[in-house]
Design a protein around this motif. Structure first.
Motif, PDB file in Angstrom:
ATOM      1  N   ILE A  70     -30.563   4.388 -76.247  1.00 50.29           N
ATOM      2  CA  ILE A  70     -31.678   4.559 -75.298  1.00 50.29           C
ATOM      3  C   ILE A  70     -32.251   5.975 -75.422  1.00 50.29           C
ATOM      4  N   ASP A  71     -31.368   6.927 -75.514  1.00 51.47           N
ATOM      5  CA  ASP A  71     -31.784   8.331 -75.662  1.00 51.47           C
ATOM      6  C   ASP A  71     -32.588   8.506 -76.959  1.00 51.47           C
ATOM      7  N   TRP A  72     -32.085   7.893 -78.032  1.00 54.09           N
ATOM      8  CA  TRP A  72     -32.742   7.985 -79.342  1.00 54.09           C
ATOM      9  C   TRP A  72     -34.139   7.380 -79.301  1.00 54.09           C
ATOM     10  N   ALA A  73     -34.271   6.257 -78.568  1.00 53.39           N
ATOM     11  CA  ALA A  73     -35.547   5.532 -78.578  1.00 53.39           C
ATOM     12  C   ALA A  73     -36.592   6.191 -77.680  1.00 53.39           C
ATOM     13  N   LEU A  74     -36.141   6.980 -76.701  1.00 57.91           N
ATOM     14  CA  LEU A  74     -37.103   7.614 -75.787  1.00 57.91           C
ATOM     15  C   LEU A  74     -37.813   8.759 -76.491  1.00 57.91           C
ATOM     16  N   PRO A  75     -39.144   8.715 -76.571  1.00 56.45           N
ATOM     17  CA  PRO A  75     -39.841   9.842 -77.182  1.00 56.45           C
ATOM     18  C   PRO A  75     -39.675  11.102 -76.324  1.00 56.45           C
ATOM     19  N   ALA A  76     -39.801  12.248 -76.972  1.00 61.02           N
ATOM     20  CA  ALA A  76     -39.543  13.534 -76.302  1.00 61.02           C
ATOM     21  C   ALA A  76     -40.318  13.651 -74.991  1.00 61.02           C
ATOM     22  N   ARG A  77     -41.546  13.116 -74.972  1.00 59.13           N
ATOM     23  CA  ARG A  77     -42.368  13.295 -73.771  1.00 59.13           C
ATOM     24  C   ARG A  77     -41.883  12.441 -72.597  1.00 59.13           C
ATOM     25  N   HIS A  78     -40.959  11.517 -72.859  1.00 60.35           N
ATOM     26  CA  HIS A  78     -40.447  10.660 -71.778  1.00 60.35           C
ATOM     27  C   HIS A  78     -38.970  10.901 -71.491  1.00 60.35           C
ATOM     28  N   LYS A  79     -38.439  12.013 -71.955  1.00 59.36           N
ATOM     29  CA  LYS A  79     -36.997  12.247 -71.785  1.00 59.36           C
ATOM     30  C   LYS A  79     -36.610  12.306 -70.299  1.00 59.36           C
TER      31      LYS A  79
END
Lengths: 187, 269, 367
Positions: free
Chosen positions: A152-161
């Protein structure tokens, strides 16, 4: 031999592609061979979309699957299309908010999850797909939470962390909802 | 001025072949303006001191052998694609100086998409566009710039606008594009105009060297062989008819525009 | 398995392979199913000191690559079938001028607009020259995301080694799928020195360099072309690559590339569990083609028949026929329209062939 073949399907924009990638990524972290492939046709641009995921302890042949043993359907057309294709003994997660039908097959393990309701309770409609993934992981029982959460962390783009915690909560709530149903079913 | 010694006597050099031309004698038809056009380009390149940075792109048509005459790196490319090739080369080597040498069929027919887009991207390349209103190499067929009424082997009754449209005006088309820095149409029909042409070509290279944008000089030329006239009649036709259909002048001049913009700013205070 | 692995799409991995090979120029035009290449290049090539242009057409793109490659830079383009048709003109010139560059074809279904589903209908245009004139591209056929990266990387090296354009021929399935990739086999590298022939801004004190594909005198053209043909002959001797899977005792030898070769792998596992002896020979280079490797199997005692599986109406099977030379029955299983193989598509005919190697159902007849 482990051979997991999944189809995750719904409307474009529901996060179907992403949850497929997350589970495939988790499979990779568990040292399995993994492959993911989208339906990339015109239908993936706003219509009904799906992705195939194959996870195995042997080299993967086709990334396409015709008899999945794991399916998530996020809308009614996907239920109609993929429920009949499923291999016996498979796990089916149905998003009851958009797919009201019940499966009449007795050779599947089916969980019915109001993913949109749960997502809204947590705080954002986009979390519905991760909720469904949680339910799926609980019902299928192949993946360690730690690996899926890394996915899940990997799939979240930086702007949505900033959404990471909510996503993990949605995953856990989906799991809980499925576990409750599975318990009832075995009673 | 250079001095040469021949049999013990010193002579002053008053004229010589530009360094940017090879020793190979031109193979163009007698009366054709390609030779003179090559010469003034080479002189400009000598004067700007850029010979060893120049990369030439030879196109398809009579200009296909231009690489034999210019003395710097050259590549000969498919019909119409010169400005795409120049784009790729210039982007990889921004310190080189790119020149395409193209005819009317190459630039204005088969290669018009590459031409418009290279200009619109403001590629820092210089295009020499030789417009002689006919396909010379293939034997005198109609060009996109063939004048109305002009007889060619594929318009044997004369170009008819109703059936095949009008001569296309490239300088006028390209000049409004924001990527264009310098666009001019010149003619080779007499010495005075040849000098003007040379000045325009120099400006076109300067536009590239000063990183201003795309530059093109449209050179009105003759093809007396395929026009079936004498060389004298050929240049006369350019003077009397070609320049009427294709008015000479500067269609875009980035320096003039910059000056005008400064002036406006001043007036605004 | 190492922690070096990243989970990526085939089309993205191809870009990473290119960056590691020192690719500094990408020129392309959008077309499905390879849009991810153009998009990924537009976002990331700058980080590697490169340049990206979305060209006005595939025709322009291949010519931009020609220009970039002529300056001694590593450059590439990619497209899918209809777009590759448009690049054929440029490839012909590039081949004759011996410019090293890479073009990737993520093949979709044709002819015409066809559809955007995976296909292998471009085998002929990839391996037989494609454009006008008599020339060849070094053509590599990946069947995994790992190989998408590796073969683009290898293609750059082969292109420079031989001064020849190289193609990576893949299909929509491999381009679109995600798998783990390990880049440790692709160390970051600088392209080799090409100052012997490249066009550049350092001409002071050296002869000028001219790149051309025109020789008006037929005698001169013959000499220039012969040089090219000699190079191709050396390539055929030195660069043939293929892999084998369970072929030592195979009674049916399957020849397949791209995504069908993966399904073949699955089919073989199923058949081996039944005790049936089936193996796979997968060409890595489809030009130069592994004729003699396949011929050895055709000559062997254990092979009873050879089967080719392709997502088209029969193209590579013609090369296999040239290898087999009628020594063993040759069978062909097609898949078309953009449909993809299932293992059953292969297991059923193979069981039949094992019973009767001359089984007429799939026998490949060429009059």
């Amino acid at each position: 031999m482990l051979l997991e073949e999944y189809i995750f399907a719904g409307f474009g924009g529901q996060g179907i592609m992403t949850i497929g990638q997350i589970i495939a990524y988790a499979g990779m972290l568990q040292d399995f061979y993994t492959a993911w492939i989208p339906s990339y046709g015109p239908e993936s641009r706003g219509g009904t979309a799906n992705c195939n995921v194959v996870i195995s302890d042997e080299i993967i042949g086709s990334p396409h699957t015709h008899h999945p043993n794991g399916v998530i359907v996020m809308n009614a057309p996907s239920f109609d299309k993929f429920e009949p294709m499923m291999a016996s003994g498979g796990v089916l997660v149905v998003n009851t908010n958009l797919s009201p039908k019940r499966s009449e097959r007795d050779d599947l393990s089916v969980v019915y999850i109001p993913t949109a309701d749960i997502a809204m309770e947590i705080g954002h409609p986009v979390l519905a797909s991760v909720t469904a993934l949680g339910a799926f992981a609980a019902a299928r029982g192949v993946f360690d939470d730690a690996h899926v959460e890394k996915g899940i962390d990997w799939a979240l783009p930086a702007r949505h962390k900033d959404m990471l915690e909510m996503n993990i909560k949605a995953y856990q709530e989906g799991k809980k909802a499925a576990e409750a149903q599975l318990k009832t079913a075995t009673k | 001025m250079d001095v040469v010694t021949i049999e013990g006597n010193e002579y002053k050099v008053v004229a010589q072949r530009p360094k940017s031309l090879t020793d190979k004698p031109f193979t163009y038809c007698p009366g054709c303006n390609h030779g003179t056009t090559h010469k003034i380009i080479a002189e400009v390149i000598d004067e700007l001191g850029i010979q060893h940075r120049c990369i030439g792109i030879a196109s398809v048509g009579c200009s296909v052998f231009s690489y034999e005459f210019f003395d710097f790196d050259f590549i000969s490319v498919p019909h119409g694609r010169a400005l795409a090739v120049a784009t790729g080369a210039k982007r990889m080597r921004p310190n080189s100086v790119l020149m395409t040498y193209q005819g009317d069929g190459d630039l204005a027919a088969i290669g018009i998409a590459e031409t418009i887009h290279a200009c619109n991207r403001g590629e820092r390349v210089t295009c020499i566009f030789v417009n002689n209103a006919i396909y010379g190499m293939t034997g005198g067929q109609m060009a996109p710039t063939t004048l109305l009424g002009m007889k060619t082997t594929t318009s044997p009754l004369g170009r008819d606008a109703k059936r095949i449209g009008w001569p296309i005006k490239m300088s006028e088309m390209l000049a409004p594009l924001p990527g264009a820095a310098y666009i001019a149409r010149v003619s080779m029909h007499d010495a005075k105009h040849i000098l003007k042409a040379k000045a325009a070509i120099k400006k076109a290279f300067r536009a590239q060297l000063e990183d201003k944008g795309f530059s093109m000089v449209e050179v009105l030329s003759n093809c007396n062989v395929n026009w079936h006239v004498t060389p004298q009649e050929g240049v006369k036709f350019v003077e009397e008819h070609m320049t009427k259909n294709f008015p000479l002048g500067v269609y875009k001049d980035v320096w003039e525009d910059e000056k005008a913009a400064k002036q406006t700013d001043k007036e605004k205070g | 398995m190492s922690d070096e692995r990243v989970f990526m799409k085939g089309n993205h991995a191809a870009c990473e392979g290119a960056y590691r090979a020192g690719c500094k120029g990408y020129f392309g035009y959008p077309i499905t199913p390879q849009n991810e290449v153009t998009e990924y290049m537009s976002a990331h090539i700058w980080e590697h000191g490169g340049t990206f242009i979305q060209s006005e057409s595939e025709v322009a793109a291949i010519n931009m690559v020609m220009g970039a490659s002529a300056t001694g830079t590593r450059a590439m383009t990619s497209s899918s079938s209809p777009g590759i048709s448009l690049k054929q003109e440029g490839l012909s010139y590039i081949a004759m001028m011996e410019l090293p560059m890479v073009v990737m074809n993520v093949v979709r279904c044709g002819p015409g607009l066809g559809n955007i589903a995976p296909h292998q209908g471009d085998y002929f245009q990839a391996t037989k020259g494609g454009g006008h004139g008599d020339y060849r591209l070094i053509t590599l056929a990946p069947n995994s995301v790992q190989e998408m990266a590796q073969f683009v990387y290898d293609a750059f090296n082969l292109a420079d080694k031989w001064r020849n354009p190289a193609m990576v021929l893949t299909d929509g399935t491999i381009g679109q799928m995600m798998e783990p990739v390990d880049y440790t086999t692709m160390p970051w590298m600088d392209p080799p020195d090409k100052s012997e022939w490249q066009l550049d801004e350092f001409q002071e004190g050296r002869e000028r360099h001219v790149l051309t594909s025109i020789w008006l005198d037929p005698a001169d053209m013959a000499v220039a072309h012969e040089k090219l043909i000699e190079k191709y002959e050396r390539l055929k001797r030195e660069e043939v690559r293929y892999t084998e899977y369970l072929t030592d005792d195979a009674e049916v030898l399957v020849v397949a590339i791209g995504s069908p070769s993966r399904v073949t792998h699955s089919a073989i596992r199923i058949l081996r569990q039944e005790g049936l002896k089936v193996g796979l020979l997968r060409p890595i280079t489809v030009w130069p083609f592994p004729y003699s490797a396949i011929r050895e199997y055709a000559d062997s005692k254990h092979v009873k028949a050879i089967l080719v599986a392709e997502m088209n109406w029969g193209q590579m099977v013609e090369d296999v026929k040239l290898s087999v030379l009628g020594k063993k029955p040759l069978h062909f299983v097609p898949k078309h329209g953009g449909l993809t193989f299932t293992p059953e598509d292969l297991t059923e005919p193979i069981r039949e062939i094992l019973k009767n190697p001359e089984s007429p159902n799939t026998l490949w007849h060429v009059s």
